[in-house]
Design an enzyme around this catalytic site. Structure first.
Site, mmCIF file in Angstrom:
data_model
loop_
_atom_site.group_PDB
_atom_site.id
_atom_site.type_symbol
_atom_site.label_atom_id
_atom_site.label_comp_id
_atom_site.label_asym_id
_atom_site.label_seq_id
_atom_site.Cartn_x
_atom_site.Cartn_y
_atom_site.Cartn_z
ATOM 1 C CB CYS A 145 -3.476 3.329 -6.114
ATOM 2 S SG CYS A 145 -4.493 3.212 -4.630
ATOM 3 C CG HIS B 288 -1.106 7.094 -3.800
ATOM 4 N ND1 HIS B 288 0.127 6.520 -4.008
ATOM 5 C CD2 HIS B 288 -2.017 6.083 -3.913
ATOM 6 C CE1 HIS B 288 -0.011 5.218 -4.222
ATOM 7 N NE2 HIS B 288 -1.299 4.926 -4.178
#
Lengths: 227, 216, 267
Positions: free
Chosen positions: C243, C227
């Site tokens: 992440c 992201h």
């Protein structure tokens, strides 16, 4: 995904290598609904007694029906070629016939100039992953396509479209004969091939379950990932 | 002599009786005085009417087109009878020839019935110069029906087109079948068919070594 | 010229043949009608003068094979250790992800069992990472192929998107801090989230099948995402909770190029 006005051809939508196998589109029910309903609003008002010079609403519906059938065939062979379950002569048939079906689908899509709905999602339920089922399904699809095009020619009204669609018929019949030969069944079971109505073909298509709902791969909402 | 569309047409006979509304194109044909019968020598057996490729449908177009297709179908039947007479075909080729002969004979009968008095007499075909009357020649002859029909399509009435599609479709199946028998590796490529007018058909038949004479 | 007696159309013969050769018939419950929006219609004069159908020359598919094939899970199913109904259960696959999207699996192989049933070996979004198992093919929907691959290099702190073996995108990344390492192995992209308001996650986020090996009690299972970020100044770096973070412009570019189902190699 294609934007309004973009060519719909399968090749044009191969943005990411998905080879046009799936696009947002029609549910199973919509397949029939779109096939039998006219487009509406074409505005080609013609005298009922005279042969139609321009494509009528019904003509467009016939073309859209043929396009979806061709798309199904095209994706079937594309998947069969890509998934690696077939080889040799079967694979060669899938390559050649698949290329022809993709071309036919592109031609129909161009003719419809994006007034057609986008292609459905197809789930061949293993028929592209297993030699025996591939052959049986290919035979059925080509026989169905042959009968469908023949029926479409009878149904169309605009003379140019009648001839244009009639020209799609012999190649389809060649495919049918070829796949039957490869599958080891009689390539020409009857002296005269017979047409099928649009609705009858759609019913067969729906009964296969090949037209699937599009999976939802995108959504709104805050991610819950670890960050 | 003409007939209106018959109520029991194929599409109305579909399951559920959900036939589409088929517009009748009017009278199918009128009797046309078709010149012909006395054919020039050599391979000039095909209908030598003025070339009207691409012209609008007409009764003359139907008679011409259907007679052209009839003669190609008769060529096919005669060829298969010749093959059977030679006894050279065996196995898969023999099975094909037997089936195709019967089916193409059905096409001939159907076309003669449609044409009625407008049907031209069957020519006589001589295959003495063909050489090996094997799968290649059979494939080429089946292709000729498809090519002939493709050229005549614009000139055929809607009804005539509908009536002949189912026959040419089977010719196309034959073309694939016999190629598969011959060991061709892949089906014929292409999403469309080439068309051949009567001159091109005549040349193609000559190139096969077939001689054509007037019928008895 | 007369029209012959046209034989009764063997329509039902063809339909029966087609059905006999095809998989079992689905029920009429699938025939729910829906209305399509009326598409834009060309003007009648233009329609009348439109050419007939122009079929292009057939073109073969590109020779390069797909990098991966994926399929949605269309019914809840037990994923088993072997392609046999008697095999041990590995996990249960549901049809949706925690985000509400269709649950996808990468299809790695296929096999028929002794009864003729077709099975698919699939890569699973479960712990331990890298788990594969077998599910009945009938539990999966239509196959989709992709030609892309995402390679995440945790040493160089960069990711590369390949299409057909050719690099089409490269970008700096942030990965897991030492306490929350980004897992390594083979994974895949399973969904995309957009139109949310979160500067932390940037303009969009991809969900992967990778799971954190330390944040196992994280809501929704501790899935690793790819992201954007509101801290581009930290990239490249080992800064996340596992992440893979990208600058916002880079993740937007990635979204244009990378389809769902793309296999991901994190090394």
């Amino acid at each position: 995904m294609s934007r309004p006005g973009d060519p719909v051809g399968l090749g044009a939508l191969d943005r990411d290598g998905e080879l046009g196998e799936s696009l947002a589109g029609l549910s199973r029910g919509g397949f029939i609904a779109a096939a039998v309903a006219g487009v509406g609003g074409l505005g080609a008002a013609l005298a009922a007694a005279a042969p139609a010079a321009a494509a009528t609403d019904d003509d467009i519906a016939v073309l859209r029906f043929l396009l979806r059938l061709k798309q199904m065939q095209a994706v079937f062979y594309t998947q069969a070629e890509r998934l690696g379950a077939i080889a040799g002569r079967d694979l060669e048939a899938a390559r050649v016939i698949g290329a022809a079906e993709r071309a036919s689908a592109q031609g129909l899509a161009r003719r419809l100039r994006q007034s057609a709905s986008s292609a459905p999602t197809f789930d061949f339920q293993g028929a592209t992953e297993d030699r025996e089922r591939f052959l049986r399904t290919a035979v059925a699809l080509e026989d169905l396509g042959t009968a469908a095009i023949q029926g479409a020619v009878a149904e169309l009204q605009a003379p140019l479209l009648v001839v244009a669609v009639a020209k799609l018929h012999p190649p389809e019949a060649r495919h049918a004969g070829w796949m039957r030969a490869v599958a080891g069944v009689n390539p020409a079971p009857r002296a005269l091939d017979a047409p099928q109505t649009r609705l009858a073909v759609e019913r067969v298509v729906v009964s296969t379950g090949f037209v699937a709902d599009d999976p939802t791969t995108e959504t709104r909402g805050r991610p819950s990932f670890t960050g | 002599m003409t007939q209106p569309s018959r109520p029991g047409d194929p599409l109305a006979a579909s399951a559920g009786g959900d036939a589409p509304a088929r517009r009748d194109r009017g009278e199918l044909l009128v009797k046309a005085a078709v010149a012909g019968g006395a054919l020039a020598g050599g391979a000039a057996a095909l209908v030598l009417l003025p070339r009207l490729a691409g012209s609008a449908p007409s009764p003359e177009g139907d008679v011409r087109g259907l007679n052209l297709l009839l003669e190609i179908e008769e060529l096919q039947v005669a060829f298969y009878e010749h093959v059977l007479a030679t006894g050279a075909a065996t196995g898969g080729l023999l099975e094909f020839v037997r089936t195709a002969a019967g089916q193409d004979a059905k096409h001939v009968a159907t076309l003669r019935e449609i044409l009625g008095g407008d049907a031209r007499p069957a020519p006589r075909f001589d295959f003495g110069q063909v050489g090996e009357p094997g799968w290649r020649v059979a494939a080429r002859i089946e292709d000729l029906a498809i090519a002939a029909h493709a050229a005549q399509m614009p000139g055929l009435s809607h009804d005539a087109l509908i009536q002949t599609l189912g026959m040419v479709s089977v010719d196309a199946r034959h073309a694939s079948w016999v190629r598969a028998v011959g060991g061709v590796r892949a089906p014929r490529a292409g999403a469309s068919e080439g068309a051949m007018d009567d001159r091109e058909l005549r040349e193609a038949i000559t190139a096969l070594g077939v001689s054509v004479g007037s019928g008895g | 010229m007369r029209r012959p007696a046209i034989p009764r159309n063997p329509l039902t013969v063809t339909a029966v043949l087609a059905c006999a050769l095809l998989p079992p018939v689905l029920t009429a419950a699938l025939l729910a009608r829906e209305n399509e929006p009326a598409p834009a219609a060309p003007a009648a004069p233009a329609e009348a003068s439109r050419p007939s159908i122009d079929v292009p020359d057939p073109v073969a598919l590109p020779q390069s094979q797909p990098t991966a094939v994926w399929a949605p899970v269309v019914r809840s199913v037990a994923a088993l250790a072997a392609p046999s109904s008697d095999a041990a259960r590995v996990t249960t696959l549901e049809t949706t992800t925690p985000e509400g999207t269709s649950n996808l699996v990468l299809v790695l192989a296929r096999r028929r069992d002794d009864t003729g049933r077709l099975w698919a070996q699939v890569r699973l979004p479960v712990l331990p990472n890298g788990t594969v198992a077998w599910v009945p093919r009938a539990a999966l929907g239509g196959n989709r192929a992709v030609r892309t691959r995402l390679v995440v290099d945790t040493a160089a702190l960069e990711l590369t998107l390949l299409r057909g073996g050719t690099r089409v995108l490269r970008a700096d990344i942030g990965i897991g801090a030492p306490d929350w390492p980004t897992p390594t192995g083979e994974f895949y992209i399973r969904n995309k989230l957009t139109k949310y308001r979160s500067a932390f996650y940037g303009p969009l986020a991809f969900g992967t099948s990778a799971r954190s090996t330390v944040l196992t009690d994280w809501p929704a299972g501790g899935h690793i995402g790819i992201h954007g970020t509101d801290r581009p100044d930290l990239l490249p770096g080992r800064v996340s909770h596992g992440c893979i973070r990208m600058r916002n412009a880079d993740v937007v570019r990635l979204a244009r190029l990378m389809p769902i189902g793309t296999p991901v190699t994190i090394r």
